[in-house]
Write a protein that holds these residues in place. Sequence first.
Motif, short mmCIF file in Angstrom:
data_model
loop_
_atom_site.label_atom_id
_atom_site.label_comp_id
_atom_site.label_asym_id
_atom_site.label_seq_id
_atom_site.Cartn_x
_atom_site.Cartn_y
_atom_site.Cartn_z
N ARG A 253 13.31 -12.83 7.82
CA ARG A 253 13.73 -12.54 7.53
C ARG A 253 12.57 -10.52 6.50
O ARG A 253 11.22 -10.74 6.69
N HIS A 254 12.95 -10.29 6.27
CA HIS A 254 12.53 -9.53 5.71
C HIS A 254 13.39 -8.95 4.02
O HIS A 254 14.53 -8.96 3.54
N LYS A 255 11.89 -7.87 3.18
CA LYS A 255 12.00 -7.93 2.05
C LYS A 255 11.22 -6.56 1.76
O LYS A 255 10.27 -6.66 2.26
N LEU A 256 11.52 -6.26 -0.09
CA LEU A 256 10.84 -5.23 -0.06
C LEU A 256 10.24 -5.44 -1.43
O LEU A 256 10.22 -6.36 -1.49
N THR A 257 8.77 -5.33 -1.39
CA THR A 257 8.00 -6.05 -2.23
C THR A 257 7.52 -4.77 -3.26
O THR A 257 7.87 -3.55 -3.44
N LYS A 258 7.73 -5.41 -5.72
CA LYS A 258 7.16 -3.78 -5.70
C LYS A 258 5.57 -5.05 -6.51
O LYS A 258 5.59 -6.47 -7.07
N GLY B 113 1.24 -0.87 0.44
CA GLY B 113 0.06 0.01 0.15
C GLY B 113 1.04 0.66 -0.02
O GLY B 113 0.20 2.46 0.30
N MET B 114 2.30 0.73 -0.03
CA MET B 114 3.20 2.21 -0.62
C MET B 114 2.65 3.11 -1.53
O MET B 114 3.00 2.36 -2.70
N ASP B 115 2.47 4.10 -1.95
CA ASP B 115 2.62 4.61 -2.86
C ASP B 115 2.75 6.10 -2.77
O ASP B 115 3.41 6.73 -1.83
N THR B 116 3.12 7.45 -3.41
CA THR B 116 2.98 8.58 -4.00
C THR B 116 2.49 9.59 -2.36
O THR B 116 2.75 10.43 -2.84
N THR B 117 0.74 8.90 -1.91
CA THR B 117 0.72 9.31 -0.84
C THR B 117 1.61 10.48 0.47
O THR B 117 1.74 11.37 0.80
N PRO C 66 8.21 5.19 -2.65
CA PRO C 66 7.22 4.91 -4.21
C PRO C 66 7.88 5.65 -5.40
O PRO C 66 7.31 5.83 -6.28
N PHE C 67 8.99 6.33 -4.94
CA PHE C 67 9.84 7.09 -6.57
C PHE C 67 10.82 5.85 -6.92
O PHE C 67 12.19 5.63 -6.41
N SER C 68 10.43 6.01 -8.48
CA SER C 68 11.42 4.88 -9.05
C SER C 68 12.16 5.65 -9.46
O SER C 68 13.09 5.00 -10.25
N LYS D 76 19.08 -0.51 -3.21
CA LYS D 76 20.22 0.26 -4.26
C LYS D 76 19.98 -0.24 -5.14
O LYS D 76 20.30 -0.82 -6.19
N GLU D 77 18.45 0.00 -5.40
CA GLU D 77 18.12 0.15 -7.03
C GLU D 77 16.92 0.92 -6.72
O GLU D 77 15.78 1.25 -6.38
N ALA D 78 17.19 2.10 -7.49
CA ALA D 78 16.11 2.83 -8.07
C ALA D 78 14.77 2.18 -9.44
O ALA D 78 14.76 2.56 -9.86
N SER D 79 13.85 1.99 -7.96
CA SER D 79 12.98 1.61 -8.24
C SER D 79 11.48 1.73 -7.52
O SER D 79 12.46 1.41 -6.20
N ALA D 80 10.53 2.16 -7.85
CA ALA D 80 9.28 1.81 -7.29
C ALA D 80 9.15 0.56 -6.00
O ALA D 80 8.94 0.06 -6.83
N VAL D 81 8.88 0.91 -4.29
CA VAL D 81 8.71 -0.21 -3.62
C VAL D 81 7.20 0.46 -3.43
O VAL D 81 6.95 0.90 -2.64
#
Length: 181
Positions: free
Chosen positions: A53-58, A28-32, A117-119, A148-153
């Motif tokens: 353990r943890h990871k981010l999601t796309k 539910g993370m977005d540009t809000t 949220p910023f790509s 270290k990846e320029a992408s929205a999560v």
Amino acid sequence: NPSSTTFVKHFIAETTVSSDVASLSLTGMDTTYDVYLATVVGAKIDTDIHQIRHKLTKSGTPTTSTDYSLTYKRLRSENAIENKYQTTGQSTWGHLDSIGTGAGEALHERFYIFGAPFSDQFTYITWESVFYEWQPYSRGIFGGVLYKEASAVDGIHFFGSNGSATSNITAGRFSLYGLKK
């Protein structure tokens, strides 16, 4: 006072685990919001000597890259504070210490997530955690994680593991909030 900042927490998602799950994601993370807060209260696992353990999601799917860097202080009640870092090639993050199935063993964590949220930029996370383990020792972490990846999560993923085998999460409240001034 212009130097003081008060953030208001806005509820986004929550999962309360009361029976075995292999993993769970809070999305539910977005540009809000520019800053997000994820919390874990009373997490437990079904296999002794394992970690959460943890990871981010796309797009709701856990990341598969090895683009996580970590730096933190490892707090252990039975010995000295240790400075730790894992700078390259990490596909997840979590404690070096394990929790288990003993009475009172549980994990509590808080993550502040910046830039998710910023790509066009990396995602930065501050990480605080404390848990009790059977020996009986109190353990904790205070540090940071850099994706270290320029992408929205759009979320954070949790799962049990000891590095080579998986385990189920059996209890805990996992929550995600957006923070606004």
